[in-house]
Write an enzyme that holds these catalytic residues in place. Structure first.
Site, PDB file in Angstrom:
ATOM      1  N   LYS A   1      32.446  39.759  40.601  1.00  0.00           N
ATOM      2  CA  LYS A   1      33.483  40.762  40.836  1.00  0.00           C
ATOM      3  C   LYS A   1      32.971  42.102  40.310  1.00  0.00           C
ATOM      4  O   LYS A   1      33.377  42.602  39.259  1.00  0.00           O
ATOM      5  CB  LYS A   1      34.803  40.333  40.163  1.00  0.00           C
ATOM      6  CG  LYS A   1      36.022  40.923  40.862  1.00  0.00           C
ATOM      7  CD  LYS A   1      37.263  40.146  40.516  1.00  0.00           C
ATOM      8  CE  LYS A   1      38.543  40.866  40.886  1.00  0.00           C
ATOM      9  NZ  LYS A   1      38.719  41.198  42.293  1.00  0.00           N
TER      10      LYS A   1
ATOM     11  N   TYR B   1      34.873  44.056  37.149  1.00  0.00           N
ATOM     12  CA  TYR B   1      36.304  44.273  36.928  1.00  0.00           C
ATOM     13  C   TYR B   1      37.059  42.972  37.132  1.00  0.00           C
ATOM     14  O   TYR B   1      36.514  41.977  37.614  1.00  0.00           O
ATOM     15  CB  TYR B   1      36.842  45.376  37.846  1.00  0.00           C
ATOM     16  CG  TYR B   1      37.043  44.981  39.288  1.00  0.00           C
ATOM     17  CD1 TYR B   1      35.970  44.837  40.162  1.00  0.00           C
ATOM     18  CD2 TYR B   1      38.329  44.762  39.792  1.00  0.00           C
ATOM     19  CE1 TYR B   1      36.164  44.486  41.491  1.00  0.00           C
ATOM     20  CE2 TYR B   1      38.532  44.412  41.125  1.00  0.00           C
ATOM     21  CZ  TYR B   1      37.442  44.276  41.962  1.00  0.00           C
ATOM     22  OH  TYR B   1      37.641  43.921  43.265  1.00  0.00           O
TER      23      TYR B   1
ATOM     24  N   GLU C   1      35.165  36.461  54.247  1.00  0.00           N
ATOM     25  CA  GLU C   1      36.462  36.723  53.602  1.00  0.00           C
ATOM     26  C   GLU C   1      36.989  38.065  54.085  1.00  0.00           C
ATOM     27  O   GLU C   1      36.361  38.725  54.919  1.00  0.00           O
ATOM     28  CB  GLU C   1      36.298  36.710  52.074  1.00  0.00           C
ATOM     29  CG  GLU C   1      35.333  37.762  51.558  1.00  0.00           C
ATOM     30  CD  GLU C   1      35.163  37.747  50.043  1.00  0.00           C
ATOM     31  OE1 GLU C   1      36.032  37.209  49.339  1.00  0.00           O
ATOM     32  OE2 GLU C   1      34.146  38.297  49.575  1.00  0.00           O
TER      33      GLU C   1
ATOM     34  N   LEU D   1      34.081  36.074  47.181  1.00  0.00           N
ATOM     35  CA  LEU D   1      34.672  36.064  45.849  1.00  0.00           C
ATOM     36  C   LEU D   1      35.484  34.772  45.699  1.00  0.00           C
ATOM     37  O   LEU D   1      36.205  34.390  46.625  1.00  0.00           O
ATOM     38  CB  LEU D   1      35.597  37.267  45.651  1.00  0.00           C
ATOM     39  CG  LEU D   1      36.145  37.345  44.239  1.00  0.00           C
ATOM     40  CD1 LEU D   1      35.092  37.848  43.258  1.00  0.00           C
ATOM     41  CD2 LEU D   1      37.374  38.219  44.156  1.00  0.00           C
TER      42      LEU D   1
END
Ligand code: PMP
Length: 286
Positions: free
Chosen positions: A153, A33, A185, A209
């Site tokens: 992702k 996505y 993260e 990411l």
């Protein structure tokens, strides 16, 4: 007008948007996505988001179903129905359902058939970000138990959503993740700390990411405004002894974190550097 979605080349009402239960996105989270923010109806950093989408597809050996021009046409088609000024466009591509079920096998792990790719898109309102009001949030810390390809992702967000739910149950907004004692993260954000005016964030790797906002804040805001940026590992002690903590993502920009696991950061108030970066970011998007 805001209840339309795009599904496989058609614009439909939310209730009519249906996909097969044999779609590999549904059975195996076999898909990717992207989320592109629009401010004042204009896409922000579209090229960067599109490039990351192409990369995610490539890493999972998924075909891009459209050319870039076709994507732009289809996005435009959907956004004719969008009345918001500030919103995020969610794009999801899954490997889809098999072209044929003639072999009687409805579910198999290996993706070795021909499939009909599924593409869906919808938009969601972004609450106005304001220069005068800066939202501050709280976080918890958790062990990062995700797989080792967090740079894709992928729609497989089970641990991210599990961790964020835990955070929410504890009244916190974000869960900041650590792998073997090193900060990776947030569940839906990249993390920065500030120590003695130095802004520190973890390096890019397969464990995080590659946030579009992270890069933009580093290259277009921090560096251009002569703040000091250091890319290095952050451990728990660094996090808790920092002067400021902030997280970044496409819909929130710069979001200060003022309490982590009930320990106050900067006496529980928004730090000056976070505030300045937030303001500089807002100038860029408006
Ligand atoms: N890390 C994770 C795990 C995320 O889900 C997000 C938000 N998509 C980010 C970082 C921030 O990425 P971006 O700045 O591109 O929104």
């Amino acid at each position: 007008m805001n209840n339309k979605v795009f599904l496989n080349n058609k614009i439909c009402n939310i209730e009519e948007a249906k996909i097969s239960i044999f779609d590999r996105g549904f059975l195996f989270s076999d898909g990717v996505y992207e989320l592109i923010p629009f401010f004042n109806k204009k896409p922000f950093l579209f090229e960067e988001h599109y490039k990351r989408l192409e990369n995610s597809l490539k890493m999972l050996d998924l075909d891009n179903p459209y050319s870039k021009d076709e994507w732009l046409d289809k996005i435009k088609m959907l956004l004719n129905y969008c009345e918001y000024d500030n919103f995020s466009l969610y794009i999801q591509i899954t490997r889809g359902e098999p072209l044929s079920y003639n072999d009687g096998i409805f579910r198999e792990h290996a993706a070795i058939k021909k499939y009909k790719t599924s593409v869906s898109m919808f938009f969601s309102k972004i609450n106005d970000l304001s220069e005068s009001f800066i939202r501050c949030e709280t976080a918890i810390t958790l062990e990062d138990k995700r797989w080792m390809q967090c740079d894709i992702k992928s729609i497989s967000l089970l641990y991210n959503s599990y961790a964020k739910t835990l955070a929410s149950k504890k009244g916190a907004y974000e869960a900041i993740l650590f792998r073997n004692g090193v900060l990776t993260e947030g569940c839906s954000s990249n993390v920065f700390i500030v120590k003695n005016k130095k802004i520190i964030t973890p390096k890019l790797s397969n464990l995080i990411l590659h946030g579009i906002t992270r890069s933009y804040i580093i290259n277009e805001i921090i560096k251009k405004n002569k703040f000091e940026i250091v890319i290095e590992d952050i451990n728990e002690e660094d996090l808790f002894s920092s002067d400021e903590v902030f997280i970044t993502n496409s819909t929130q920009g710069v979001l200060p974190i003022i309490k982590i696991n009930n320990k106050k950061i900067n006496k529980g108030t928004c730090g000056e550097i976070s505030k300045k970066l937030h303001q500089l970011y807002l100038k860029k998007i408006n």
